[in-house]
Design a protein around this motif. Structure first.
Motif: not given
Length: 305
Positions: A199-210
């Motif tokens: 899986r391509d894991f993305v930190h949730v805070d980076d997700g929120a920024d996006g």
């Protein structure tokens, strides 16, 4: 910017709400449970399945943008709760789309809509034909159709991870089990499902920024991958988490944790989102360290209660 945020008390909603408030937005959150709604977010109890109430709150708040996160989101669980997943994720999304007509709309979808993509054709671009393989993925694909037809923006989120994620998901489950082992509550045996999936894991805070960036600058009627571009196996993520915990444990497969169908690999091409100035700033190891710290704190809190 005045924002109406559905699912404001969820894993991603809490982080996104806080990020929007921090940048100066006026945020109104709606969800069925106010627990965890971040400070500065005005909360209203709204079930997205209630068409009249959804229309009422949108008219009352009069937002410049509606960000729709509210959803049931566990792939494995969706096989057992298909009617509820359809009701919340499809009919609920339809209600939000109808209420938000004429307004800017951002919808959080999932990389699961891509289905099984051959490895040589990954990382996956947004132009890829959808081939959902689970009830959850089907509901997200249906939601996308509704949103795009109304001129909204779709963010296909790859695997978001970090502290605060429900323990029904793989990595938080591992962290919770390790914390219980470290506290001496259970034997040093970790129960796992399929560790081979990547899986391509993305930190949730980076997700929120996006998502915050897409709420402001995303092109109407367009789809954006929210992805890091690199895939890790669940086994590798678990090995790193065990390293963070510093424990010696046995790992045993639990048939109850296996899904009927598990997509073997999902990695996303986020070139379109990066063109808007976004890039992930936190890695998997940061997310794992936060998961471990939160799991240990949870066990300690239980012990002192």
């Amino acid at each position: 910017m005045r924002v109406l945020l559905t699912g404001a008390s969820g894993f991603l909603g809490r982080r996104l709400g806080a990020a929007l408030v921090a940048r100066g937005d006026d945020v109104v959150g709606v969800c069925v449970d106010h627990h965890g709604v971040p400070r500065g977010v005005d909360f209203h109890h709204v079930d997205v399945r209630d068409r009249a109430r959804v229309a009422e709150i949108v008219a009352e708040v009069d937002p410049g943008v509606v960000i729709h996160l509210a959803a049931l989101s566990h792939v494995g669980e969706s096989w057992l709760r298909m009617p509820e997943y359809f009701s919340v994720n499809v009919l609920g999304t339809e209600n939000v789309v109808e209420a938000a007509r004429g307004r800017r709309l951002l919808f959080a979808s999932s990389a699961e809509v891509y289905g099984a993509v051959p490895e040589p054709e990954q990382p996956i671009a947004e132009s890829r034909e959808l081939a959902p393989r689970s009830p959850y993925a089907l509901t997200k694909a249906a939601g996308e159709r509704l949103v795009l037809a109304a001129g909204g923006v779709v963010a296909r989120c790859f695997n978001l991870v970090g502290a605060g994620q429900a323990p029904t998901f793989a990595l938080p489950s591992f962290a919770a089990q390790l914390a219980a082992i470290a506290a001496g509550r259970v034997p040093p045996v970790l129960k796992v499902g399929n560790l081979g999936a990547r899986r391509d894991f993305v930190h949730v805070d980076d997700g929120a920024d996006g998502l915050a960036r897409l709420a402001e600058r995303g092109e109407s009627g367009a789809v954006y991958n929210l992805a890091g571009g690199e895939a890790f196996s669940i086994a590798e993520a678990l090995e790193r988490l065990i390293g963070v915990a510093g424990l010696a444990v046995a790992v045993e497969e639990d048939p109850q944790r296996l899904r009927p169908i598990d997509v073997p690999l999902l990695a996303g091409d986020a070139t379109r989102l990066r063109a808007l100035g976004w890039s992930p700033r936190r890695g998997l190891d940061v997310a794992l360290a936060e998961l471990w710290a939160a799991a240990r704190a949870g066990v300690e809190a239980q012990a002192s209660a």
